[in-house]
Design an enzyme around this catalytic site. Structure first.
Site, short mmCIF file in Angstrom:
data_model
loop_
_atom_site.label_atom_id
_atom_site.label_comp_id
_atom_site.label_asym_id
_atom_site.label_seq_id
_atom_site.Cartn_x
_atom_site.Cartn_y
_atom_site.Cartn_z
N TYR A 72 -24.32 -20.82 -28.96
CA TYR A 72 -24.41 -22.12 -28.29
C TYR A 72 -25.79 -22.21 -27.64
O TYR A 72 -26.43 -21.19 -27.38
CB TYR A 72 -23.28 -22.33 -27.27
CG TYR A 72 -23.11 -21.22 -26.26
CD1 TYR A 72 -23.79 -21.23 -25.05
CD2 TYR A 72 -22.26 -20.15 -26.53
CE1 TYR A 72 -23.64 -20.21 -24.12
CE2 TYR A 72 -22.11 -19.11 -25.61
CZ TYR A 72 -22.80 -19.15 -24.41
OH TYR A 72 -22.66 -18.14 -23.51
N HIS A 89 -27.86 -16.91 -27.49
CA HIS A 89 -28.85 -17.96 -27.78
C HIS A 89 -29.87 -17.52 -28.83
O HIS A 89 -30.20 -16.36 -28.94
CB HIS A 89 -29.61 -18.33 -26.51
CG HIS A 89 -28.72 -18.66 -25.36
ND1 HIS A 89 -27.67 -19.52 -25.48
CD2 HIS A 89 -28.73 -18.22 -24.09
CE1 HIS A 89 -27.05 -19.60 -24.31
NE2 HIS A 89 -27.67 -18.81 -23.46
#
Ligand code: C5P
Length: 316
Positions: free
Chosen positions: A244, A292
């Site tokens: 995400y 990430h």
């Protein structure tokens, strides 16, 4: 008679033209009612002609939650659930109902137009801010959007002292002054419950780790980022790289939607290659690790600058 037939044909042609125009806009997911222009020298929304930008920038995705728009699409619901540690035991609708009995339930930032020039500074937490002397420049913006626990006290010279918005999630929360908007970035339903809890019962003290059970902030300035918007960034901007997006990247894309001009501070590594925070020298992990995709995010930020959509202040 001939004149009447001619008028009918003209009317039919105009009607077909209007329908084709609306269908094309719809296919391109462009909002026919959104303003393309602003009062700044250069306007972010003004470049929909660029195919790279047009493919990514979608104005119809809801940015902030309200009671009205809280329903999640099947795709978002599935993706959002996949990020959660607990499954299935929370009544989302009941949580939303409580949320908007406590926090403002209104349409924010639908004020774009030819008379607005909103300048925004998005301030990440990179150590490249150290010794930058960007403080006064950052403070000169209309919106100063800060992220997670990035402090200002003691760092004013380099990071400024003004904060109009601060984006947090339970694990990154800090106290926020009365004039600043708290923007919750909900990565899970529990984050929404935590937001309720910090202003009411204060009973949530743990998520996957210990969290603050109370946060000082102005309840009337709370905003909640829409899970649809987080998925839109993950899919449209990051093409699903990483699990995400980082809070910083989320706020940067958010600013592209609510500001007319965006300047970016405190993103990326320092010139010496180090990734630590300006306030925490121990922190040294690259954003390419964990959930990430730091490289993907930073390359997009560079591309946005290349397309004249933002300006990056790279610091030290
Ligand atoms: O570390 P933290 O998530 O609190 O930092 C806020 C944001 O600043 C990150 O989400 C990231 O987007 C950005 N950041 C960065 N480079 C660093 C540190 C932070 O781009 N070295």
């Amino acid at each position: 008679m001939v004149r009447r037939t001619w008028l009918i044909s003209l009317f039919q042609a105009l009607l077909v033209g209007a329908i084709v125009y609306l269908v094309v806009l719809n296919l391109m997911q462009l909002d026919p009612f959104s303003e393309d222009v602003c009062a700044c020298v250069q306007c972010i929304a003004g470049g929909k002609k660029d195919p790279w930008f047009r493919q990514r920038y979608k104005t119809l995705v809801p940015k902030l939650m309200s009671r009205q728009n809280s329903k999640l699409s099947t795709n978002t619901s599935k993706w959002w659930q996949s990020l959660q540690i607990r499954h299935g035991d929370v009544n989302y609708s009941a949580v939303v109902k409580t949320l908007f009995s406590l926090f403002p339930d209104k349409e924010h930032y639908s004020d774009a137009g030819p008379h607005r020039c909103r300048m925004c500074a998005v301030v990440g937490n990179s150590g490249n801010l150290e010794g930058s002397h960007y403080g006064p420049l950052i403070d000169a913006h209309d919106f100063v959007i800060r992220i997670n626990a990035g402090p200002t006290t003691g760092f004013e010279k380099d990071v400024g002292s003004k904060t109009t918005h601060r984006a947090i999630y339970p694990e990154s929360a800090m106290d926020i002054d009365n004039s600043t908007h708290l923007i919750l970035v909900p990565f899970k339903v529990l984050d929404l419950q935590w937001l309720i809890s910090i202003f009411t019962t204060k009973h949530i003290k743990r998520t996957y780790k210990a969290v603050k059970s109370t946060v000082q902030a102005n309840k009337d300035k709370v905003m909640i980022l829409h899970p649809e918007f987080i998925r839109y960034i993950h899919e449209n901007w990051l093409q699903k790289h990483g699990k995400y997006p980082s809070t910083g990247f989320i706020m940067l894309v958010f600013s592209l939607h609510v500001c007319d001009q965006v300047n970016v501070f405190g993103f990326g590594a320092r010139k010496d290659g180090k990734w630590h925070h300006y306030f925490d020298k121990k922190y040294g992990v690259s954003y390419n690790g964990g959930p990430h995709s730091g490289n993907t995010e930073y390359n997009i930020i560079l591309e946005l600058e290349h397309k004249n959509k933002i300006q990056i202040y790279k610091g030290s």
